[in-house]
Design a protein around this motif. Structure first.
Motif, mmCIF file in Angstrom:
data_model
loop_
_atom_site.group_PDB
_atom_site.id
_atom_site.type_symbol
_atom_site.label_atom_id
_atom_site.label_comp_id
_atom_site.label_asym_id
_atom_site.label_seq_id
_atom_site.Cartn_x
_atom_site.Cartn_y
_atom_site.Cartn_z
ATOM 1 N N TYR A 198 56.238 -15.862 34.778
ATOM 2 C CA TYR A 198 54.968 -15.193 34.954
ATOM 3 C C TYR A 198 54.413 -15.430 36.359
ATOM 4 N N GLY A 199 53.533 -14.566 36.774
ATOM 5 C CA GLY A 199 52.876 -14.689 38.068
ATOM 6 C C GLY A 199 52.203 -13.378 38.416
ATOM 7 N N ALA A 200 51.639 -13.306 39.625
ATOM 8 C CA ALA A 200 51.017 -12.061 40.063
ATOM 9 C C ALA A 200 52.032 -10.919 39.989
ATOM 10 N N VAL A 201 53.293 -11.217 40.357
ATOM 11 C CA VAL A 201 54.406 -10.287 40.180
ATOM 12 C C VAL A 201 55.504 -11.047 39.433
ATOM 13 N N PRO A 202 55.710 -10.767 38.155
ATOM 14 C CA PRO A 202 56.716 -11.496 37.383
ATOM 15 C C PRO A 202 58.103 -11.399 38.021
ATOM 16 N N HIS A 203 58.863 -12.489 37.887
ATOM 17 C CA HIS A 203 60.172 -12.608 38.532
ATOM 18 C C HIS A 203 61.247 -12.706 37.451
ATOM 19 N N LEU A 204 62.248 -11.835 37.541
ATOM 20 C CA LEU A 204 63.326 -11.777 36.551
ATOM 21 C C LEU A 204 64.625 -12.277 37.153
ATOM 22 N N ILE A 205 65.295 -13.165 36.431
ATOM 23 C CA ILE A 205 66.669 -13.564 36.728
ATOM 24 C C ILE A 205 67.472 -13.318 35.459
ATOM 25 N N ALA A 206 68.552 -12.531 35.556
ATOM 26 C CA ALA A 206 69.288 -12.150 34.346
ATOM 27 C C ALA A 206 70.774 -12.006 34.626
ATOM 28 N N THR A 207 71.566 -12.326 33.602
ATOM 29 C CA THR A 207 73.006 -12.083 33.622
ATOM 30 C C THR A 207 73.373 -11.393 32.319
ATOM 31 N N ALA A 208 73.978 -10.218 32.430
ATOM 32 C CA ALA A 208 74.410 -9.456 31.258
ATOM 33 C C ALA A 208 75.931 -9.333 31.285
ATOM 34 N N LEU A 209 76.579 -9.855 30.256
ATOM 35 C CA LEU A 209 78.033 -9.781 30.133
ATOM 36 C C LEU A 209 78.395 -8.665 29.166
ATOM 37 N N PHE A 210 79.364 -7.814 29.546
ATOM 38 C CA PHE A 210 79.829 -6.741 28.674
ATOM 39 C C PHE A 210 81.346 -6.650 28.795
ATOM 40 N N ASP A 211 81.969 -5.783 27.993
ATOM 41 C CA ASP A 211 83.426 -5.745 27.919
ATOM 42 C C ASP A 211 84.079 -5.547 29.277
ATOM 43 N N GLN A 212 83.515 -4.673 30.114
ATOM 44 C CA GLN A 212 84.144 -4.350 31.391
ATOM 45 C C GLN A 212 83.819 -5.336 32.503
ATOM 46 N N GLY A 213 82.793 -6.171 32.335
ATOM 47 C CA GLY A 213 82.425 -7.093 33.399
ATOM 48 C C GLY A 213 81.053 -7.690 33.195
#
Length: 203
Positions: free
Chosen positions: A50-65
């Motif tokens: 959370y913050g004035a502008v929320p910050h996202l860090i994400a890793t999405a794993l799927f079959d191809q990569g």
């Protein structure tokens, strides 16, 4: 468990959500959350601070990569400061903005090394028109996308491909320079220069 959602700003449907989401005063996070995005199984690890502008860090794993994102979340856009798409043989850096609300256009820039055969089978934004060209081989690619996430085929896409060795419709090609442009649902491919059977082609 088993929840689902559809976004009004994009054509994507997310369902069969299984896992834990942790809420704290500082952030919302999840680890190894299982879900299906447009029928593709995905494992998601993410945190939004959370913050004035929320910050996202994400890793999405799927079959191809996998997709890795470092981004800021504004009311209208997902501002991608650093993103990476990795497939079996392709590794592409992604920056720009992705519209979060209906009718909000996106503007993305991609740059990296791509196995051309994989472009026609991207899991969430396929470009099936490339199948007709039958391109295979590793290439340096730069591309720009402008348009709406819900109307990917109608978006403006411009790109350039450089490759030392590849095949186009089964024909061996060397030292290829290829320019691609998609506009008004039509994909055009221009080859300004290339070598075929030890001869040089100039458009």
């Amino acid at each position: 468990h088993g929840a689902g959602v559809r976004f009004t700003a994009t054509p994507h449907t997310i369902d069969r959500i299984i896992g834990l989401i942790q809420l704290t005063p500082e952030a919302i996070s999840t680890e190894a959350l299982s879900l299906h995005a447009d029928e593709h199984p995905v494992t998601l690890t993410a945190q939004v601070r959370y913050g004035a502008v929320p910050h996202l860090i994400a890793t999405a794993l799927f079959d191809q990569g996998k997709i890795v994102l470092n981004a800021r979340v504004t009311p209208q856009d997902l501002v991608i400061d650093e993103g990476q798409l990795s497939l079996a043989q392709s590794h592409v850096q992604v920056t720009g903005t992705y519209g979060r609300v209906e009718h909000r256009p996106s503007a993305l820039r991609l740059e990296g090394i791509v196995e051309l055969a994989e472009l026609a089978h991207l899991p969430f934004f396929p470009l099936p028109a490339l199948n007709a060209w039958g391109m295979t081989g590793l290439a340096a690619v730069t591309a720009q996308f402008q348009g709406h996430g819900s109307e990917w085929p109608a978006a403006i896409v411009r790109g350039r491909v450089r490759a030392e060795h590849l095949t186009v419709r089964g024909i061996p090609v060397e030292q290829l320079l290829c320019e691609m442009e998609q506009e008004r649902r039509v994909l055009r491919v221009l080859i300004p220069s290339a070598r075929f059977a030890e001869g040089k082609l100039l458009a």
